[in-house]
Design a protein around this motif. Structure first.
Motif, PDB file in Angstrom:
ATOM      1  N   VAL A 170       0.837  -1.200   0.000  1.00 44.84           N
ATOM      2  CA  VAL A 170       0.000   0.000   0.000  1.00 44.84           C
ATOM      3  C   VAL A 170       0.875   1.254   0.000  1.00 44.84           C
ATOM      4  CG1 VAL A 170      -1.880  -1.178   1.198  1.00 44.84           C
ATOM      5  CG2 VAL A 170      -0.187   0.110   2.531  1.00 44.84           C
ATOM      6  N   ASP A 171       0.327   2.356  -0.513  1.00 41.56           N
ATOM      7  CA  ASP A 171       1.057   3.614  -0.580  1.00 41.56           C
ATOM      8  C   ASP A 171       0.941   4.425   0.710  1.00 41.56           C
ATOM      9  OD1 ASP A 171       1.935   3.505  -3.414  1.00 41.56           O
ATOM     10  OD2 ASP A 171      -0.218   3.436  -3.774  1.00 41.56           O
ATOM     11  N   SER A 172      -0.087   4.168   1.486  1.00 43.30           N
ATOM     12  CA  SER A 172      -0.267   4.833   2.772  1.00 43.30           C
ATOM     13  C   SER A 172      -1.217   3.990   3.602  1.00 43.30           C
ATOM     14  CB  SER A 172      -0.822   6.252   2.604  1.00 43.30           C
ATOM     15  OG  SER A 172      -2.111   6.229   2.013  1.00 43.30           O
ATOM     16  N   ILE A 173      -1.338   4.347   4.884  1.00 49.66           N
ATOM     17  CA  ILE A 173      -2.236   3.628   5.796  1.00 49.66           C
ATOM     18  C   ILE A 173      -3.186   4.637   6.426  1.00 49.66           C
ATOM     19  CG2 ILE A 173      -2.330   2.464   8.052  1.00 49.66           C
ATOM     20  CD1 ILE A 173       0.152   0.922   7.223  1.00 49.66           C
ATOM     21  N   CYS A 174      -4.456   4.256   6.511  1.00 47.19           N
ATOM     22  CA  CYS A 174      -5.437   5.077   7.211  1.00 47.19           C
ATOM     23  C   CYS A 174      -6.023   4.300   8.375  1.00 47.19           C
ATOM     24  CB  CYS A 174      -6.570   5.492   6.268  1.00 47.19           C
ATOM     25  SG  CYS A 174      -7.904   6.387   7.113  1.00 47.19           S
ATOM     26  N   VAL A 175      -6.054   4.934   9.536  1.00 49.54           N
ATOM     27  CA  VAL A 175      -6.819   4.413  10.672  1.00 49.54           C
ATOM     28  C   VAL A 175      -8.200   5.038  10.569  1.00 49.54           C
ATOM     29  CG1 VAL A 175      -7.031   4.294  13.174  1.00 49.54           C
ATOM     30  CG2 VAL A 175      -4.760   4.160  12.092  1.00 49.54           C
ATOM     31  N   LYS A 176      -9.211   4.207  10.339  1.00 47.51           N
ATOM     32  CA  LYS A 176     -10.574   4.684  10.074  1.00 47.51           C
ATOM     33  C   LYS A 176     -11.448   4.432  11.300  1.00 47.51           C
ATOM     34  CE  LYS A 176     -14.543   3.476   7.102  1.00 47.51           C
ATOM     35  NZ  LYS A 176     -15.104   4.824   6.936  1.00 47.51           N
ATOM     36  N   ASP A 177     -11.760   5.505  12.002  1.00 51.72           N
ATOM     37  CA  ASP A 177     -12.590   5.420  13.213  1.00 51.72           C
ATOM     38  C   ASP A 177     -13.994   5.891  12.870  1.00 51.72           C
ATOM     39  OD1 ASP A 177     -13.658   5.413  15.760  1.00 51.72           O
ATOM     40  OD2 ASP A 177     -12.642   7.253  16.372  1.00 51.72           O
ATOM     41  N   MET A 178     -14.845   4.968  12.459  1.00 53.28           N
ATOM     42  CA  MET A 178     -16.160   5.305  11.924  1.00 53.28           C
ATOM     43  C   MET A 178     -17.185   5.635  13.000  1.00 53.28           C
ATOM     44  SD  MET A 178     -15.023   2.024  11.591  1.00 53.28           S
ATOM     45  CE  MET A 178     -15.302   0.489  12.490  1.00 53.28           C
ATOM     46  N   ALA A 179     -16.887   5.330  14.259  1.00 54.61           N
ATOM     47  CA  ALA A 179     -17.866   5.563  15.319  1.00 54.61           C
ATOM     48  C   ALA A 179     -17.345   6.494  16.415  1.00 54.61           C
ATOM     49  CB  ALA A 179     -18.301   4.224  15.938  1.00 54.61           C
ATOM     50  N   ALA A 180     -16.270   7.226  16.141  1.00 53.91           N
ATOM     51  CA  ALA A 180     -15.716   8.208  17.093  1.00 53.91           C
ATOM     52  C   ALA A 180     -15.295   7.551  18.396  1.00 53.91           C
ATOM     53  CB  ALA A 180     -16.713   9.341  17.352  1.00 53.91           C
ATOM     54  N   LEU A 181     -14.623   6.405  18.293  1.00 51.71           N
ATOM     55  CA  LEU A 181     -14.233   5.639  19.478  1.00 51.71           C
ATOM     56  C   LEU A 181     -12.796   5.861  19.917  1.00 51.71           C
ATOM     57  CD1 LEU A 181     -15.819   2.183  18.549  1.00 51.71           C
ATOM     58  CD2 LEU A 181     -16.764   3.923  20.076  1.00 51.71           C
ATOM     59  N   ILE A 182     -11.954   6.398  19.045  1.00 51.07           N
ATOM     60  CA  ILE A 182     -10.537   6.468  19.365  1.00 51.07           C
ATOM     61  C   ILE A 182     -10.268   7.646  20.306  1.00 51.07           C
ATOM     62  CG2 ILE A 182      -9.857   7.834  17.322  1.00 51.07           C
ATOM     63  CD1 ILE A 182      -7.336   5.930  17.240  1.00 51.07           C
ATOM     64  N   LYS A 183      -9.876   7.331  21.523  1.00 54.44           N
ATOM     65  CA  LYS A 183      -9.604   8.353  22.528  1.00 54.44           C
ATOM     66  C   LYS A 183      -8.189   8.904  22.326  1.00 54.44           C
ATOM     67  CE  LYS A 183     -12.945   6.530  25.841  1.00 54.44           C
ATOM     68  NZ  LYS A 183     -13.181   5.941  27.187  1.00 54.44           N
ATOM     69  N   PRO A 184      -7.916  10.069  22.903  1.00 53.63           N
ATOM     70  CA  PRO A 184      -6.641  10.735  22.610  1.00 53.63           C
ATOM     71  C   PRO A 184      -5.401   9.894  22.834  1.00 53.63           C
ATOM     72  CG  PRO A 184      -8.145  12.270  23.632  1.00 53.63           C
ATOM     73  CD  PRO A 184      -8.823  10.941  23.682  1.00 53.63           C
ATOM     74  N   GLN A 185      -5.284   9.257  23.976  1.00 52.47           N
ATOM     75  CA  GLN A 185      -4.071   8.486  24.239  1.00 52.47           C
ATOM     76  C   GLN A 185      -3.961   7.288  23.317  1.00 52.47           C
ATOM     77  OE1 GLN A 185      -1.672   9.579  26.027  1.00 52.47           O
ATOM     78  NE2 GLN A 185      -0.325   7.809  25.812  1.00 52.47           N
ATOM     79  N   ALA A 186      -5.098   6.678  23.013  1.00 50.41           N
ATOM     80  CA  ALA A 186      -5.089   5.544  22.082  1.00 50.41           C
ATOM     81  C   ALA A 186      -4.623   5.994  20.701  1.00 50.41           C
ATOM     82  CB  ALA A 186      -6.480   4.920  22.004  1.00 50.41           C
ATOM     83  N   LEU A 295     -21.903   5.832  22.865  1.00 52.57           N
ATOM     84  CA  LEU A 295     -21.318   5.026  21.794  1.00 52.57           C
ATOM     85  C   LEU A 295     -20.115   4.229  22.261  1.00 52.57           C
ATOM     86  CD1 LEU A 295     -21.431   7.398  18.691  1.00 52.57           C
ATOM     87  CD2 LEU A 295     -22.869   5.444  19.169  1.00 52.57           C
ATOM     88  N   PHE A 296     -19.449   4.672  23.320  1.00 50.64           N
ATOM     89  CA  PHE A 296     -18.294   3.927  23.788  1.00 50.64           C
ATOM     90  C   PHE A 296     -18.695   2.531  24.262  1.00 50.64           C
ATOM     91  CE2 PHE A 296     -16.466   8.270  24.460  1.00 50.64           C
ATOM     92  CZ  PHE A 296     -15.448   8.123  23.537  1.00 50.64           C
ATOM     93  N   LYS A 297     -19.960   2.367  24.642  1.00 53.49           N
ATOM     94  CA  LYS A 297     -20.430   1.046  25.039  1.00 53.49           C
ATOM     95  C   LYS A 297     -21.019   0.273  23.863  1.00 53.49           C
ATOM     96  CE  LYS A 297     -23.572  -1.445  28.130  1.00 53.49           C
ATOM     97  NZ  LYS A 297     -24.640  -1.349  29.162  1.00 53.49           N
ATOM     98  N   SER A 298     -21.994   0.875  23.168  1.00 59.49           N
ATOM     99  CA  SER A 298     -22.683   0.146  22.098  1.00 59.49           C
ATOM    100  C   SER A 298     -21.877   0.102  20.811  1.00 59.49           C
ATOM    101  CB  SER A 298     -24.049   0.781  21.810  1.00 59.49           C
ATOM    102  OG  SER A 298     -23.892   2.031  21.173  1.00 59.49           O
ATOM    103  N   GLN A 299     -21.057   1.139  20.554  1.00 57.88           N
ATOM    104  CA  GLN A 299     -20.276   1.289  19.332  1.00 57.88           C
ATOM    105  C   GLN A 299     -21.146   1.374  18.078  1.00 57.88           C
ATOM    106  OE1 GLN A 299     -16.678  -0.926  18.949  1.00 57.88           O
ATOM    107  NE2 GLN A 299     -16.381  -1.135  21.149  1.00 57.88           N
ATOM    108  N   ILE A 300     -22.399   1.751  18.255  1.00 55.19           N
ATOM    109  CA  ILE A 300     -23.321   1.867  17.129  1.00 55.19           C
ATOM    110  C   ILE A 300     -23.324   3.299  16.619  1.00 55.19           C
ATOM    111  CG2 ILE A 300     -25.737   1.766  16.438  1.00 55.19           C
ATOM    112  CD1 ILE A 300     -24.507  -0.940  16.789  1.00 55.19           C
TER     113      ILE A 300
END
Length: 500
Positions: A170-186, A295-300
């Motif tokens: 691949v030419d690049s990598i994307c971290v795709k957080d579709m449900a706004a779950l990625i917290k700052p430290q993570a 959403l942090f619980k259901s991830q929906i």
């Protein structure tokens, strides 16, 4: 010391309106912003793929290929980007490799420069063909990690996936957080981990939604960790179930040692353009306007929440939503903790609804059985063997461990002959691909295409839109999927709308 430059991908023309107004933004309401977008200094402009293809032919009577050609003509300087579901392309099933190859080639020929390629299960076998086809077509192949949170999803697991994507070429990598779950430290640890494992030369991008209210900080921590590019949406097309505002991100970098190349004056013009446009689409606007930390619980994702509420109301069970939200994590655990993104989010969500209404796994959808049996690919964790056995009995077929597309026979010539027989089909590969993606919708679209695009925004003088919205389609929902459900020996159909 010169500040380090952080690139930006602008989402206003695709994911922003998909998330906020159910993908209903017509081409006539986008062209006026294109000149400023093209001159603003973005790394890329996401404008195609996801649910836009479906919405174009299902609701807007608009040829998605003509939309792409229009964007390329109006924005010749900035690379155009699309979201591609790997072996699913833009549909909701796996396609045989030749179809995938032809789709990627035609997309590149018509104007796409950057292909963000993901698989709902993070099964990298399902994106290999797309990556190879994009590179053969001269495009930028961006391998994507569908971010999720579970007991098995660790930074090390995601970093290993990034390393395998790098090995794939691949030419690049994307971290795709579709449900706004990625917290700052993570976000910091993941970006830093990928950079350390893959080397500084491999670009890392971060895509986040804003729904939980924490991800603007996550973007800043990713910047500190070495991210090369972030996704944002101009402020008038941001927040809620959408994305963080472009202007806020730019302003946040002041005095930090980081900067962007994006021209704020151009961005402000784009903001004003969509501010005037968006109010005409009020009937489609998502009801999720604030912060949803649940959403942090259901991830929906927000659009899927409103869809499930509609399903329950139609069954006279509108008061059982909390039971469904409690059931979703249990169903997801049984699947081996699949990420919740199209189509896995619909499959898990619908099964949870049926479990609440009819008893746990008293009824299985055909799609849930296929998910448990491996026909969508290999999931991240171990599945519940008892539920796998239920799926085997329900579907009457064996579990598989091979790449699902390896079971498919060549289908291009069959698809072509079927498409060419339809009234209004112009015989192009693009039309054949439209038929392949949506065989139930394409015939009507081909027959009415000559009437031209249909704008669903309300007329500012009369207050009336040209076409009423489809009932039950709120938030970022488009394109119904029909599930086969067997109950007491009789087959029933359950139709739900996908969220991406």
């Amino acid at each position: 010391m010169e500040p380090r430059i952080i690139d930006i991908t602008e989402l206003a023309l695709r994911d922003a309106h998909q998330s906020l107004i159910a993908t209903r933004l017509g081409i006539d309401d986008m062209t006026g912003a294109c000149a400023d977008l093209d001159e603003a200094g973005y790394w890329s402009i996401e404008c195609w793929g996801g649910a836009t293809y479906d919405a174009c032919i299902r609701y807007l009577n608009e040829d998605p290929w003509e939309r792409l050609r229009t964007f390329k003509k109006l924005m010749p300087k900035t690379p155009l980007q699309m979201l591609l579901r790997g072996q699913n392309l833009l549909g909701y099933r796996h396609y045989q490799d030749e179809v995938v190859e032809r789709f990627c080639q035609k997309s590149a020929e018509n104007g796409i420069g950057v292909f963000r390629i993901f698989d709902a299960l993070n099964d990298l076998r399902n994106i290999e063909t797309s990556v190879r086809a994009v590179k053969n077509a001269g495009g930028h192949a961006q391998g994507t990690i569908s971010y999720t949170v579970s007991p098995i999803h660790t930074t090390a697991l995601f970093v290993d996936q990034a390393r395998r994507l790098q090995d794939m070429g691949v030419d690049s990598i994307c971290v795709k957080d579709m449900a706004a779950l990625i917290k700052p430290q993570a976000a910091y640890e993941l970006v830093r981990g990928i950079k350390e494992a893959c080397g500084p030369a491999l670009r890392v991008h971060l895509h986040v939604h804003s729904t939980t209210g924490v991800t603007l900080v996550s973007l800043m921590k990713a910047v500190e960790a070495g991210v090369d590019c972030v996704d944002t949406a101009v402020s008038s097309m941001s927040l809620g179930p959408g994305h963080n505002p472009t202007e806020s991100f730019i302003e946040m970098l002041e005095g930090t040692g980081f900067a962007t190349r994006v021209d704020m004056e151009r961005v402000q013009r784009v903001k004003r353009h969509f501010m005037n446009v968006l109010e005409r689409y009020s009937e489609f606007q998502s009801k999720v306007t604030g912060v949803e930390t649940e959403l942090f619980k259901s991830q929906i994702p927000g659009g899927m929440l409103s869809n499930m509420e509609n399903q329950l109301r139609q069954q006279g069970a509108g008061d059982r939503m909390q039971e469904v939200l409690d059931e979703i994590p249990l169903v997801r655990r049984d699947t081996g903790y699949v990420p919740l993104v199209t189509p896995s989010s619909q499959i898990v969500g619908t099964q949870a609804v049926l479990n609440v209404l009819m008893g746990r796994y008293a009824v299985l959808t055909g799609e849930f059985a296929d998910l448990m049996l491996g026909y969508y690919g290999k999931g991240p964790g171990e599945k519940n063997p008892e539920v796998v056995e239920m799926a085997h009995r329900h579907a009457g077929k064996q579990p598989i461990t091979c790449r699902p597309a390896d079971l498919l026979q060549p289908e291009w010539q069959k698809l072509r002959s079927e498409a060419l027989a339809l009234e209004g089909c112009n015989g192009s590969d693009e039309d054949v691909l439209t038929y392949a993606m949506f065989p139930q919708v394409a015939p009507k679209f081909f027959a009415t295409r000559h009437e031209g695009p249909r704008n669903l925004g309300r007329d500012p003088l009369t207050g009336v839109s040209e076409t009423k919205p489809a009932e039950g389609h709120q938030g970022a929902i488009t394109g119904p999927i029909t599930y086969a459900v067997t109950l007491s020996g009789r087959q029933h159909k359950v139709t739900v709308a996908p969220y991406q």
